[in-house]
Design a protein around this motif. Structure first.
Motif, PDB file in Angstrom:
ATOM      1  N   UNK A  36       0.832  -1.212   0.000  1.00  0.00           N
ATOM      2  CA  UNK A  36       0.000   0.000   0.000  1.00  0.00           C
ATOM      3  C   UNK A  36       0.868   1.266   0.000  1.00  0.00           C
ATOM      4  N   UNK A  37       1.741   1.319  -0.992  1.00  0.00           N
ATOM      5  CA  UNK A  37       2.612   2.502  -1.107  1.00  0.00           C
ATOM      6  C   UNK A  37       2.736   2.884  -2.575  1.00  0.00           C
ATOM      7  N   UNK A  38       3.139   4.116  -2.851  1.00  0.00           N
ATOM      8  CA  UNK A  38       3.198   4.596  -4.236  1.00  0.00           C
ATOM      9  C   UNK A  38       4.114   3.733  -5.105  1.00  0.00           C
ATOM     10  N   UNK A  39       3.839   3.649  -6.389  1.00  0.00           N
ATOM     11  CA  UNK A  39       4.649   2.844  -7.316  1.00  0.00           C
ATOM     12  C   UNK A  39       5.934   3.572  -7.690  1.00  0.00           C
ATOM     13  N   UNK A  40       6.818   3.686  -6.745  1.00  0.00           N
ATOM     14  CA  UNK A  40       8.016   4.499  -6.930  1.00  0.00           C
ATOM     15  C   UNK A  40       8.889   4.011  -8.075  1.00  0.00           C
ATOM     16  N   UNK A  41       9.052   2.682  -8.175  1.00  0.00           N
ATOM     17  CA  UNK A  41       9.916   2.136  -9.219  1.00  0.00           C
ATOM     18  C   UNK A  41       9.381   2.468 -10.610  1.00  0.00           C
ATOM     19  N   UNK A 191      -5.215  14.384   5.919  1.00  0.00           N
ATOM     20  CA  UNK A 191      -5.781  13.323   6.727  1.00  0.00           C
ATOM     21  C   UNK A 191      -4.934  12.065   6.637  1.00  0.00           C
ATOM     22  N   UNK A 192      -5.276  11.083   7.442  1.00  0.00           N
ATOM     23  CA  UNK A 192      -4.569   9.805   7.392  1.00  0.00           C
ATOM     24  C   UNK A 192      -4.807   9.145   6.041  1.00  0.00           C
ATOM     25  N   UNK A 193      -3.828   8.408   5.522  1.00  0.00           N
ATOM     26  CA  UNK A 193      -4.033   7.698   4.253  1.00  0.00           C
ATOM     27  C   UNK A 193      -5.244   6.779   4.340  1.00  0.00           C
ATOM     28  N   UNK A 194      -6.081   6.814   3.316  1.00  0.00           N
ATOM     29  CA  UNK A 194      -7.277   5.972   3.306  1.00  0.00           C
ATOM     30  C   UNK A 194      -6.888   4.503   3.144  1.00  0.00           C
ATOM     31  N   UNK A 202      -2.085   3.748  -4.862  1.00  0.00           N
ATOM     32  CA  UNK A 202      -2.328   5.155  -5.186  1.00  0.00           C
ATOM     33  C   UNK A 202      -2.676   5.886  -3.894  1.00  0.00           C
ATOM     34  N   UNK A 203      -1.803   6.788  -3.424  1.00  0.00           N
ATOM     35  CA  UNK A 203      -2.062   7.477  -2.146  1.00  0.00           C
ATOM     36  C   UNK A 203      -3.352   8.286  -2.214  1.00  0.00           C
ATOM     37  N   UNK A 204      -4.171   8.185  -1.178  1.00  0.00           N
ATOM     38  CA  UNK A 204      -5.436   8.911  -1.119  1.00  0.00           C
ATOM     39  C   UNK A 204      -5.645   9.429   0.291  1.00  0.00           C
ATOM     40  N   UNK A 205      -5.979  10.714   0.419  1.00  0.00           N
ATOM     41  CA  UNK A 205      -6.229  11.274   1.746  1.00  0.00           C
ATOM     42  C   UNK A 205      -7.037  12.555   1.622  1.00  0.00           C
ATOM     43  N   UNK A 206      -7.503  13.055   2.758  1.00  0.00           N
ATOM     44  CA  UNK A 206      -8.122  14.377   2.807  1.00  0.00           C
ATOM     45  C   UNK A 206      -7.047  15.443   2.635  1.00  0.00           C
ATOM     46  N   UNK A 207      -7.439  16.570   2.039  1.00  0.00           N
ATOM     47  CA  UNK A 207      -6.620  17.774   2.037  1.00  0.00           C
ATOM     48  C   UNK A 207      -7.408  18.819   2.820  1.00  0.00           C
ATOM     49  N   UNK A 208      -6.832  19.257   3.925  1.00  0.00           N
ATOM     50  CA  UNK A 208      -7.542  20.134   4.850  1.00  0.00           C
ATOM     51  C   UNK A 208      -6.952  21.538   4.779  1.00  0.00           C
ATOM     52  N   UNK A 209      -7.813  22.514   4.555  1.00  0.00           N
ATOM     53  CA  UNK A 209      -7.403  23.908   4.432  1.00  0.00           C
ATOM     54  C   UNK A 209      -8.021  24.706   5.569  1.00  0.00           C
ATOM     55  N   UNK A 210      -7.177  25.185   6.470  1.00  0.00           N
ATOM     56  CA  UNK A 210      -7.646  25.945   7.624  1.00  0.00           C
ATOM     57  C   UNK A 210      -6.967  27.313   7.623  1.00  0.00           C
ATOM     58  N   UNK A 211      -7.724  28.327   7.208  1.00  0.00           N
ATOM     59  CA  UNK A 211      -7.160  29.668   7.068  1.00  0.00           C
ATOM     60  C   UNK A 211      -5.852  29.630   6.286  1.00  0.00           C
TER      61      UNK A 211
END
Length: 376
Positions: A36-41, A191-194, A202-211
């Motif tokens: 469960x990690x990006x396909x770096x290679x 957010x934490x990785x889903x 494929x990394x997936x998470x929340x992107x949180x915008x606070x001010x």
């Protein structure tokens, strides 16, 4: 005269990408999924072919690849690793910067993406809205020195892994803008990785915008026309998501054909059995029907014809429904072995499901298609 998609140039390009996928992507597909990690290679190897920069202008180091080369690339990569196809093609969302951004924005964003130094993502979906794009509540308020962003974006591909994010936000009551947000900007968190059923690489998470305050020059084009920009981008991206489903379907069919030819029961390969042949024939027809519709839709998009939107939706539905159906049958044809992680079809079935959901669910696509049919 329509621009044709069938010529030796595209056939040669497909073979090149297919060879790359088999040699540089497929060997790591199971490991990427398991860890469960990006396909770096694969991502690093793709730089040698210039795939992250495929659609961009040569002025920025890209290859100026058209719609056909893009969907061919996505299909061939997804044929062996859906996560790699997603990761690489997500770089291309910065084409919105090339189309609608300033010269300074283009110089800042595109060359590092093409060189693989920076990764991209876009923020559309929110916790309470996916298909209702114009229902976003993330806000962008103009200040004396910049734009103040507040909101949460959900299910963001490359979330936490990307360097730059195209954030779709409401600027007025019924107007929207697209903003360039860096992962290093103050007020940005993730957010934490889903923990997902499929596309685990494929990394997936929340992107949180606070001010989150960004400079004035980080808005793409007119801050009141972001909706128009997004719709223009979604038309082309819908084809790529269709190609993603098509690639999974073709990959599952490949695996089913290979397995049924070598698996023996009652003293002969199961490929000799009539019911097996019938299933494989149905699978092949679904794959080819999807591919034909996708190429037709791409032709309409390239030629900027009025029916392009409808056929892009049709291609998305046909190809992604084929992905789920063909992958399911491929698992069935593998018998008990199809239920094991040792065989690619198990991963392909898990990867296929999301293709019917993202980029506008297939139910929403059907409503759009029906609306156009009734209108005409």
């Amino acid at each position: 005269m329509l621009i044709s998609q069938y010529d030796d140039t595209y056939a040669s390009f497909r073979e090149q990408v297919r060879r790359f996928a088999k040699e540089k992507v497929a060997p790591f597909a199971a490991k990427v999924d398991d860890e469960a990690r990006p396909p770096l290679e694969a991502y690093q190897a793709s730089l040698d072919l210039g795939l992250p920069g495929l659609p961009f202008s040569e002025a920025f180091g890209g290859q100026e690849g058209d719609v056909f080369t893009q969907i061919i690339t996505v299909e061939e990569l997804a044929r062996v690793c859906a996560s790699t196809a997603t990761t690489i093609s997500t770089c291309w969302i910065m084409m919105l910067v090339q189309r609608f951004g300033t010269d300074a924005q283009k110089e800042m964003i595109i060359p590092p993406v093409v060189r693989g130094e920076h990764r991209s993502a876009w923020g559309l979906t929110e916790p309470k809205g996916g298909s209702d794009l114009m229902g976003v509540v993330t806000s962008a308020k103009r200040t004396e020195t910049g734009w103040l962003l507040n909101g949460t974006k959900r299910f963001i591909t490359n979330g936490g892994w990307a360097d730059w994010y195209l954030i779709f936000a409401r600027t007025e009551a019924d107007k929207f803008g697209i903003f360039l947000v860096s992962k290093d900007d103050a007020g940005v968190s993730f957010g934490a990785p889903e923990r997902k059923m499929g596309l685990r690489g494929s990394p997936t998470s929340d992107v949180i915008l606070e001010n989150c305050e960004i400079p004035l020059d980080r808005v793409i084009g007119d801050p009141a026309k972001g909706g128009d920009y997004i719709r223009a981008g979604l038309l082309a991206s819908r084809l790529k998501y269709a190609a993603h489903g098509l690639g999974i379907a073709q990959g599952a069919l490949d695996e089913a054909i290979a397995y049924t030819q070598q698996r023996e029961q009652f003293g002969r390969p199961i490929a000799d059995f009539q019911m097996i042949k019938g299933m494989v024939a149905d699978m092949a027809m679904k794959v080819e029907a999807g591919r034909t519709m996708l190429m037709h839709a791409a032709t309409l998009v390239v030629n900027q014809l009025p029916d392009a939107k409808k056929y892009a939706s049709m291609a998305k539905v046909l190809c992604t429904d084929a992905a789920m159906s063909v992958a399911t049958d491929a698992v069935q044809l593998h018998g008990g072995y199809g239920f094991l992680k040792d065989y690619p079809v198990e991963r392909m079935l898990r990867d296929a499901k999301v293709t019917q959901i993202w980029e506008g669910t297939n139910q929403i696509q059907r409503l759009m298609i029906a609306k156009d049919v009734y209108k005409r």
